[in-house]
Write an enzyme that holds these catalytic residues in place. Structure first.
Site, PDB file in Angstrom:
ATOM      1  N   ASN A 130      93.743  60.452  31.648  1.00  0.00           N
ATOM      2  CA  ASN A 130      95.076  59.898  31.886  1.00  0.00           C
ATOM      3  C   ASN A 130      96.069  61.046  31.967  1.00  0.00           C
ATOM      4  OD1 ASN A 130      93.717  57.516  31.505  1.00  0.00           O
ATOM      5  ND2 ASN A 130      95.136  56.716  29.977  1.00  0.00           N
ATOM      6  N   ASP A 154      97.060  49.897  31.680  1.00  0.00           N
ATOM      7  CA  ASP A 154      96.939  50.913  30.633  1.00  0.00           C
ATOM      8  C   ASP A 154      97.599  50.394  29.347  1.00  0.00           C
ATOM      9  OD1 ASP A 154      96.463  53.492  29.561  1.00  0.00           O
ATOM     10  OD2 ASP A 154      98.457  54.193  30.192  1.00  0.00           O
ATOM     11  N   HIS A 155      96.987  50.680  28.214  1.00  0.00           N
ATOM     12  CA  HIS A 155      97.534  50.274  26.910  1.00  0.00           C
ATOM     13  C   HIS A 155      97.980  48.814  26.870  1.00  0.00           C
ATOM     14  CE1 HIS A 155      97.200  54.083  24.867  1.00  0.00           C
ATOM     15  NE2 HIS A 155      97.688  54.688  25.920  1.00  0.00           N
ATOM     16  N   GLU A 168      90.099  51.371  22.843  1.00  0.00           N
ATOM     17  CA  GLU A 168      90.459  52.622  22.144  1.00  0.00           C
ATOM     18  C   GLU A 168      90.041  52.532  20.692  1.00  0.00           C
ATOM     19  OE1 GLU A 168      94.257  54.453  23.004  1.00  0.00           O
ATOM     20  OE2 GLU A 168      94.499  55.166  20.937  1.00  0.00           O
ATOM     21  N   HIS A 172      99.995  61.982  23.578  1.00  0.00           N
ATOM     22  CA  HIS A 172     100.816  61.483  24.686  1.00  0.00           C
ATOM     23  C   HIS A 172     102.117  62.281  24.747  1.00  0.00           C
ATOM     24  CE1 HIS A 172      98.689  57.508  23.761  1.00  0.00           C
ATOM     25  NE2 HIS A 172      98.362  57.765  25.006  1.00  0.00           N
ATOM     26  N   GLY A 173     102.539  62.664  25.937  1.00  0.00           N
ATOM     27  CA  GLY A 173     103.812  63.380  26.066  1.00  0.00           C
ATOM     28  C   GLY A 173     103.604  64.878  26.018  1.00  0.00           C
ATOM     29  N   GLY A 222      96.435  63.687  28.862  1.00  0.00           N
ATOM     30  CA  GLY A 222      95.741  64.745  29.623  1.00  0.00           C
ATOM     31  C   GLY A 222      96.664  65.841  30.135  1.00  0.00           C
ATOM     32  N   ASP A 243      94.261  47.810  23.952  1.00  0.00           N
ATOM     33  CA  ASP A 243      94.538  48.822  22.936  1.00  0.00           C
ATOM     34  C   ASP A 243      94.889  48.132  21.631  1.00  0.00           C
ATOM     35  OD1 ASP A 243      95.389  50.789  21.256  1.00  0.00           O
ATOM     36  OD2 ASP A 243      97.039  51.495  22.519  1.00  0.00           O
TER      37      ASP A 243
HETATM   38 ZN   LIG Z   1      97.441  56.612  26.471  1.00  0.00          ZN
END
Ligand SMILES: [Zn+2]
Length: 292
Positions: free
Chosen positions: A237, A81-82, A133, A187-188, A217, A103
């Site tokens: 995610n 991821d990322h 992305e 995010h977060g 998500g 990313d």
């Molecule tokens: Zn992300």
């Protein structure tokens, strides 16, 4: 069994469902995610964010993720991821990850295309899928995901949302397998209730025709999940709320048991709480479908 991302997402899209992608920077999260998916008989994506190398390096958690995936009785994609650096992405591919994210979303459009294209070329020659992305998903200072620096003051700005026409050109030139897009998720933990541009998801999907990915998500309403999935989101995610659920369960347990504590009990009950939260997420993304 270890599975590729392309096939898993194609099946999910055909069923109008989405696949949960869990960041698993410790063994408890790996075990809970696998158990959750196996009990519900659903595919799952285990992912390691390059930014989580500070919690546990790719070289330590990667082989564990792959081992659990191979021994599982449901399809499990193992994904980076990322991925920000060429080096980390290549190391994940060499290790056996079936999917990687490049990313380069904070770079200018042409540069993002160039970097993504380079990774796609290498990955596809090895049979590995690529997520890219376009647009930029911001990160909250509260429980900010995947080890990114927070950008609270920018949250709510819409000029970084993914442009459908640009997305079409981006996918045509890069040949990425799926695309993370910006449409209001963060995010977060959300500092205020998210306002998602769900129509943009549809517009982007109509232009690109490949599965779209929702980052951030956690904290999205059931209704918005469904509209997003109907409109083209096929990978979601999900990390922050599971992370919170595990910690909340542990806090509750410690408050209830005031005599002696044992780490093994704490670990066991935290894993159970994680599993239950993962199952909630998998079910939310899978309304109605039962087979794969
Ligand atoms: Zn992300």
């Amino acid at each position: 069994m270890l599975a590729g991302l392309r096939g898993v997402l194609a099946n999910a899209r055909a069923e109008k469902t989405a696949i949960a992608a869990f960041n698993v920077p410790n063994l408890e999260m790996v075990r809970a995610a696998i158990q959750a998916a196996e009990e519900l008989e659903r595919p799952v994506i285990l992912q390691h964010a390059q930014g989580h190398d500070s919690l546990i390096p790719l070289e330590e958690i990667g082989p564990i993720m792959l081992d659990y995936a191979k021994r599982s009785n449901v399809p499990v994609v193992v994904h980076l991821d990322h991925g920000k650096s060429f080096d980390a992405i290549v190391r994940a591919m060499k290790m056996g990850f079936t999917s990687v994210m490049i990313d380069a979303s904070d770079l200018p459009f042409e540069e993002n295309i160039a970097r993504t294209k380079e990774i796609v070329k290498i990955a596809h020659s090895l049979g590995i899928s690529v997520e890219a992305e376009l647009g930029h998903v911001f990160t909250s200072s509260l429980g900010g995901g995947e080890g990114r620096a927070p950008d609270d003051e920018k949250i709510g700005e819409t000029d970084i949302y993914t442009d459908p026409k640009q997305a079409k050109q981006f996918v045509a030139e890069t040949n990425a397998d799926c695309l993370a897009i910006a449409f209001g998720t963060v995010h977060g933990i959300y500092l205020k209730e998210p306002k998602l541009d769900l129509n943009r998801v549809k517009q982007v999907y109509e232009e690109v025709g490949i599965p779209l990915v929702m980052h951030g998500g956690s904290g999205v309403s059931e209704e918005d999940y469904q509209i997003a999935i109907d409109n083209g989101i096929t990978k979601i995610n999900y990390y922050t709320y599971a992370n919170k659920a595990g910690a909340a369960a542990l806090a509750h347990y410690l408050a209830q048991h005031s005599k002696e504590y044992f780490l093994e009990d704490c670990v066991e009950m935290t894993t159970k709480a994680l599993k239950s939260d993962y199952q909630k997420a998998i079910n939310s993304f899978n309304r109605g479908a039962t087979s794969y």
